[in-house]
Design an enzyme around this catalytic site. Sequence first.
Site, mmCIF file in Angstrom:
data_model
loop_
_atom_site.group_PDB
_atom_site.id
_atom_site.type_symbol
_atom_site.label_atom_id
_atom_site.label_comp_id
_atom_site.label_asym_id
_atom_site.label_seq_id
_atom_site.Cartn_x
_atom_site.Cartn_y
_atom_site.Cartn_z
ATOM 1 N N GLY A 55 25.894 40.664 25.143
ATOM 2 C CA GLY A 55 26.710 40.525 23.944
ATOM 3 C C GLY A 55 26.223 41.478 22.872
ATOM 4 O O GLY A 55 25.094 41.972 22.945
ATOM 5 N N CYS A 82 20.558 40.806 29.388
ATOM 6 C CA CYS A 82 20.552 41.498 28.087
ATOM 7 C C CYS A 82 20.525 40.475 26.944
ATOM 8 O O CYS A 82 19.521 39.800 26.762
ATOM 9 C CB CYS A 82 21.743 42.449 27.986
ATOM 10 S SG CYS A 82 21.531 43.707 26.695
ATOM 11 N N TYR A 83 21.601 40.302 26.182
ATOM 12 C CA TYR A 83 21.621 39.289 25.124
ATOM 13 C C TYR A 83 21.288 37.916 25.696
ATOM 14 O O TYR A 83 20.584 37.119 25.071
ATOM 15 C CB TYR A 83 23.004 39.244 24.450
ATOM 16 C CG TYR A 83 23.122 38.195 23.362
ATOM 17 C CD1 TYR A 83 22.750 38.490 22.051
ATOM 18 C CD2 TYR A 83 23.596 36.918 23.638
ATOM 19 C CE1 TYR A 83 22.845 37.532 21.041
ATOM 20 C CE2 TYR A 83 23.694 35.949 22.647
ATOM 21 C CZ TYR A 83 23.316 36.257 21.348
ATOM 22 O OH TYR A 83 23.409 35.307 20.361
ATOM 23 N N HIS A 172 21.333 45.703 32.760
ATOM 24 C CA HIS A 172 22.583 45.175 33.306
ATOM 25 C C HIS A 172 22.647 45.395 34.829
ATOM 26 O O HIS A 172 23.045 46.466 35.288
ATOM 27 C CB HIS A 172 23.783 45.853 32.632
ATOM 28 C CG HIS A 172 23.973 45.450 31.215
ATOM 29 N ND1 HIS A 172 24.725 44.359 30.850
ATOM 30 C CD2 HIS A 172 23.485 45.974 30.057
ATOM 31 C CE1 HIS A 172 24.706 44.226 29.533
ATOM 32 N NE2 HIS A 172 23.956 45.187 29.033
ATOM 33 N N GLU A 174 24.746 44.199 36.849
ATOM 34 C CA GLU A 174 26.122 44.141 37.349
ATOM 35 C C GLU A 174 26.806 45.501 37.420
ATOM 36 O O GLU A 174 27.831 45.651 38.106
ATOM 37 C CB GLU A 174 26.958 43.188 36.480
ATOM 38 C CG GLU A 174 27.257 43.655 35.073
ATOM 39 C CD GLU A 174 26.176 43.333 34.056
ATOM 40 O OE1 GLU A 174 26.476 43.331 32.846
ATOM 41 O OE2 GLU A 174 25.019 43.091 34.473
ATOM 42 N N GLY A 228 55.604 43.875 42.596
ATOM 43 C CA GLY A 228 54.239 44.389 42.586
ATOM 44 C C GLY A 228 53.343 43.586 43.517
ATOM 45 O O GLY A 228 53.774 42.618 44.143
ATOM 46 N N VAL A 229 52.081 43.997 43.589
ATOM 47 C CA VAL A 229 51.140 43.349 44.505
ATOM 48 C C VAL A 229 51.005 41.857 44.208
ATOM 49 O O VAL A 229 51.097 41.020 45.103
ATOM 50 C CB VAL A 229 49.749 44.029 44.417
ATOM 51 C CG1 VAL A 229 48.733 43.286 45.281
ATOM 52 C CG2 VAL A 229 49.841 45.483 44.857
ATOM 53 N N ASP A 230 50.805 41.511 42.944
ATOM 54 C CA ASP A 230 50.510 40.122 42.586
ATOM 55 C C ASP A 230 51.671 39.190 42.929
ATOM 56 O O ASP A 230 51.484 38.158 43.578
ATOM 57 C CB ASP A 230 50.165 40.016 41.102
ATOM 58 C CG ASP A 230 49.016 40.922 40.705
ATOM 59 O OD1 ASP A 230 48.181 41.224 41.587
ATOM 60 O OD2 ASP A 230 48.948 41.334 39.542
ATOM 61 N N SER A 231 52.866 39.538 42.483
ATOM 62 C CA SER A 231 53.994 38.642 42.742
ATOM 63 C C SER A 231 54.375 38.646 44.221
ATOM 64 O O SER A 231 54.851 37.638 44.744
ATOM 65 C CB SER A 231 55.190 39.010 41.868
ATOM 66 O OG SER A 231 55.707 40.270 42.199
ATOM 67 N N LYS A 369 41.943 41.381 41.141
ATOM 68 C CA LYS A 369 42.939 42.194 41.842
ATOM 69 C C LYS A 369 42.567 42.466 43.298
ATOM 70 O O LYS A 369 43.401 42.342 44.193
ATOM 71 C CB LYS A 369 43.144 43.522 41.097
ATOM 72 C CG LYS A 369 44.107 44.488 41.785
ATOM 73 C CD LYS A 369 45.529 43.966 41.786
ATOM 74 C CE LYS A 369 46.166 44.124 40.435
ATOM 75 N NZ LYS A 369 47.617 43.785 40.442
#
Length: 513
Positions: A55, A82-83, A172, A174, A228-231, A369
């Site tokens: 943060g 970190c924070y 970090h 990640e 699209g991909v999601d729908s 995604k």
Amino acid sequence: MKHELVLVLDFGGQYNQLIARRVRECGVYCEVKPYTTPLSELKAMNPIGIIFTGGPNSVYLNTSPQVDPEIFTWGIPILGICYGCQLMAHSLGGLVTPAQEDTAREYGKTTTYYDTSCKLFAGLPAEGISWMSHGDYMAKVPQGFALVGHTEMCPNAAIADESRGFYGVQYHPEVNHTEHGVAMIRNFLYEACHAKGDWTMGDYCKSAIAAVREKVGDGKVLLALSGGVDSSVAAALLAEAVGKQLTCVFVDHGLMRLNEGDEVEAAFSKWDINFVRVDAETRFLLKLAGESDPETKRKIIGEEFIRVFEEESKKIGAVDFLAQGTIYPDVIESGAGDAETIKSHHNVGGLPDFVDFKDIIEPLRMLFKDEVRQLGRELGLPEYLVSRQPFPGPGLAIRIIGDITKEKADTLRLADFIFREEIAKAGEDKNLNQYFAVLTNTRSVGVMGDGRTYDYTLALRAVTTADFMTADWARIPYDVLDKISVRIVNEVPGINRIVYDITSKPPATIEWE
């Protein structure tokens, strides 16, 4: 199926969603919760571990985000990043101060040394590059903590109290810049939290189908299908769950890419589902006329989508549920509670207050995604559909800066088509995760033939990304950009200047609005 859960407590850092993605990559389910979430709610979720994010604040300021010290009494392993590391130290009796000039303050790639006897670094090299980003310093670590990582500038780059399962790192892990960072997160999950790794897409697929069946019963479902991909993945999952109880409504709002409406209809006409295409270009453009604020555009589109679906549901008769392809980044970016809204997604933050349906079903709501793509493969969707690059629900409305007209939409449609066509011809489409054109609201002087022009500037955007939470601008070869520029200026009336966006996410978002 009830999955093991790790909670990611969000303290406002820029990589917070990436932490969650890394945890899931390791086969462990996790959710991101704001630091303001009541402890009773967090405890009721029965997590096997907790991660405090980074943060931008300093823990010693009264205005900075804090955590109730009770959380440290639960007997649950905690990793502070970190924070989050400094917050742990501050909460447990350590001392965090501003770093002195040229000492302890570190930014960027930093050589770091690790104590590999610590569970966090078990089986990893004793030296590696880490990504630092901190201006504060732990002048005193809490009692019971050992120093398990250091750099030339900072003696306490990593700390641990292994008897309580508490770990803190000033860097970090990640981000890709940190060598073996994902392995450190995996060690926290499996060595400290003793995770079993029960998060698989096959299991999620089965449980999601069962959950939809239980919720819907013998009711009818209306899916907002964009193509699209999601729908598309949502359509496949819902079809598997409820079959003919599902009707997919594709609203052609006049803001699709060139020929896209016809392509969507052709693709889904082959499916054994109820498919309805609604031509709504005129009503959407009328609603959007004269509006230039991007948030207002999204909300107008969100409400009009709902009104169209309500009208279609009445034609079908007694539809109980509205289904959407909402995914986790949509939910996070639209903001919730104290979280800042990055942008309202038309299917989340853009929903009107009143919706004339019994309930809304969002079976992909907790997926990133790339997880949606994995789910699509589990459901047997063709690869060309699963791998398709994202296209926002509001369509070209948020790729036209300023007010929207049919003429602008037609101009952008053609320019975007040329961009995508030349990218495919050059074989660059295999290297890019998303690419599109943006019609800016800037006009500039140009010369065509022997005459002066005063036309629009078009921006080209292309990125590479693994998860769409962070992205790097793509290095498209100059000769390809040259072909694209020449074609657009010569073939698209109203455009006389092309610019290329070289901004990564963060600080920018992938879309312009």
